[in-house]
Design a protein around this motif. Structure first.
Motif, PDB file in Angstrom:
ATOM      1  N   VAL A 179      -6.497  -4.474   4.218  1.00 35.56           N
ATOM      2  CA  VAL A 179      -7.477  -5.334   3.549  1.00 35.56           C
ATOM      3  C   VAL A 179      -8.085  -4.589   2.360  1.00 35.56           C
ATOM      4  O   VAL A 179      -8.285  -5.156   1.283  1.00 35.56           O
ATOM      5  N   GLY A 180      -8.364  -3.302   2.549  1.00 35.20           N
ATOM      6  CA  GLY A 180      -8.904  -2.490   1.457  1.00 35.20           C
ATOM      7  C   GLY A 180      -7.940  -2.405   0.287  1.00 35.20           C
ATOM      8  O   GLY A 180      -8.365  -2.378  -0.876  1.00 35.20           O
ATOM      9  N   MET A 181      -6.658  -2.361   0.577  1.00 40.30           N
ATOM     10  CA  MET A 181      -5.653  -2.332  -0.487  1.00 40.30           C
ATOM     11  C   MET A 181      -5.713  -3.601  -1.319  1.00 40.30           C
ATOM     12  O   MET A 181      -5.712  -3.561  -2.556  1.00 40.30           O
ATOM     13  N   VAL A 182      -5.774  -4.740  -0.646  1.00 41.67           N
ATOM     14  CA  VAL A 182      -5.824  -6.012  -1.365  1.00 41.67           C
ATOM     15  C   VAL A 182      -7.118  -6.134  -2.165  1.00 41.67           C
ATOM     16  O   VAL A 182      -7.115  -6.529  -3.329  1.00 41.67           O
ATOM     17  N   LYS A 183      -8.225  -5.779  -1.537  1.00 43.20           N
ATOM     18  CA  LYS A 183      -9.529  -5.928  -2.191  1.00 43.20           C
ATOM     19  C   LYS A 183      -9.722  -4.961  -3.354  1.00 43.20           C
ATOM     20  O   LYS A 183     -10.446  -5.279  -4.312  1.00 43.20           O
TER      21      LYS A 183
ATOM     22  N   GLN B 217       0.790  -1.225   0.000  1.00 42.21           N
ATOM     23  CA  GLN B 217       0.000   0.000   0.000  1.00 42.21           C
ATOM     24  C   GLN B 217       0.831   1.289   0.000  1.00 42.21           C
ATOM     25  O   GLN B 217       0.491   2.223  -0.737  1.00 42.21           O
ATOM     26  N   PRO B 218       1.908   1.405   0.796  1.00 36.91           N
ATOM     27  CA  PRO B 218       2.686   2.653   0.779  1.00 36.91           C
ATOM     28  C   PRO B 218       3.208   3.011  -0.615  1.00 36.91           C
ATOM     29  O   PRO B 218       3.102   4.163  -1.048  1.00 36.91           O
ATOM     30  N   ALA B 219       3.755   2.023  -1.297  1.00 39.45           N
ATOM     31  CA  ALA B 219       4.271   2.274  -2.646  1.00 39.45           C
ATOM     32  C   ALA B 219       3.134   2.604  -3.612  1.00 39.45           C
ATOM     33  O   ALA B 219       3.249   3.513  -4.446  1.00 39.45           O
ATOM     34  N   TYR B 220       2.038   1.880  -3.486  1.00 40.99           N
ATOM     35  CA  TYR B 220       0.876   2.103  -4.356  1.00 40.99           C
ATOM     36  C   TYR B 220       0.335   3.522  -4.201  1.00 40.99           C
ATOM     37  O   TYR B 220       0.100   4.222  -5.185  1.00 40.99           O
TER      38      TYR B 220
ATOM     39  N   CYS C 157     -11.375   5.736   6.880  1.00 39.62           N
ATOM     40  CA  CYS C 157     -11.772   5.887   5.473  1.00 39.62           C
ATOM     41  C   CYS C 157     -11.783   4.538   4.771  1.00 39.62           C
ATOM     42  O   CYS C 157     -12.704   4.223   4.019  1.00 39.62           O
ATOM     43  N   SER C 158     -10.750   3.736   5.024  1.00 36.35           N
ATOM     44  CA  SER C 158     -10.656   2.424   4.373  1.00 36.35           C
ATOM     45  C   SER C 158     -11.740   1.477   4.855  1.00 36.35           C
ATOM     46  O   SER C 158     -12.328   0.740   4.060  1.00 36.35           O
ATOM     47  N   GLY C 159     -12.003   1.497   6.156  1.00 30.38           N
ATOM     48  CA  GLY C 159     -13.027   0.614   6.689  1.00 30.38           C
ATOM     49  C   GLY C 159     -14.398   0.923   6.130  1.00 30.38           C
ATOM     50  O   GLY C 159     -15.126   0.037   5.676  1.00 30.38           O
TER      51      GLY C 159
END
Length: 242
Positions: A80-84, A44-47, A137-139
């Motif tokens: 989890v939001g990053m993966v999904k 996620q940090p790089a993304y 925000c992600s949740g």
């Protein structure tokens, strides 16, 4: 039920006790928990910083570190939001497309898994005081989690939950946002803390330690009588073996 534990790098390095709390909750719910010590970051940090090639390299490792058939549970809606969601940009129509889709369908944030998969909301936790829940925000927006953590917290003995104004607004962390726009980030943290204090809250609870770290930094800098706690740590509080 077999469950693979995903411990985000943020939790692993700064708040390992929350990972242990997550294991305790899953085991109390009857799950067989496994942990792959070779796991690292979801990318996620790089993304978020725009380095998608580097994020893709880390994401490929993530997909290899976890099973595409077992449930994967993490105490972080952000990761989890990053993966999904973020992995759609990185792996759609690639050689790992199907593997990615399987993992995306099996990975859950902790409260989502407890309520919607295991259908468990009571764990015998105790915490005296008044608290507000912060919707990360992600949740809220990526994992669509809103009622799940509130249902779990409503069953904690001695805990009075109250809703603060603008509970669904960002706390100001946003990863690199807090570094690049520190003045705005700090002002947003101040607003969130003031909203909690207006409700005479003693605790701010959330599913994301990144948000809580950001808020806790402002709280400690200004000597404010307010504590932050991750949902997992609340749900094991008061256990005799805690």
């Amino acid at each position: 039920m077999k469950v693979e534990l995903f411990v985000p790098c943020f939790v692993d390095q700064l708040y390992p006790e929350t990972a242990f709390s997550t294991v305790k909750l899953l085991e109390k719910a009857g799950c067989e928990v496994s942990y792959n010590a070779k796991q690292t970051c979801c990318g996620q940090p790089a993304y978020n910083a725009g380095y998608w090639e580097q994020a893709k390299e880390i994401g490929n490792k993530f997909l290899n570190d976890f099973s595409s058939s077992d449930y994967i549970v993490a105490p972080s809606a952000s990761c989890v939001g990053m993966v999904k969601n973020g992995y759609n940009d990185l792996f759609t129509n690639t050689i790992v497309h199907n593997t990615c889709r399987n993992v995306q369908g099996n990975i859950f944030e902790l409260s989502d898994f407890l309520i919607n998969v295991l259908q468990r909301d009571y764990f015998g936790a105790e915490l005296d005081g008044k608290a507000v829940y912060h919707d990360s925000c992600s949740g809220l927006r990526e994992c669509k989690i809103k009622d799940e953590p509130r249902q779990l917290l409503s069953k904690v003995h001695g805990l009075e939950m109250v809703e603060m104004v603008d509970t669904d607004m960002c706390c100001g962390f946003g990863g690199t946002f807090a570094v690049k726009f520190d003045a705005i980030s700090s002002a947003m943290a101040e607003q969130k803390v003031n909203n909690a204090l207006a409700m005479k809250a003693e605790y701010v609870i959330s599913t994301d330690l990144s948000c809580l770290m950001h808020l806790d930094g402002y709280i400690k800098k200004n000597n404010i009588p307010l504590k932050t706690m991750h949902l997992a740590d609340v749900l094991v509080n008061g256990w005799l073996d805690y």
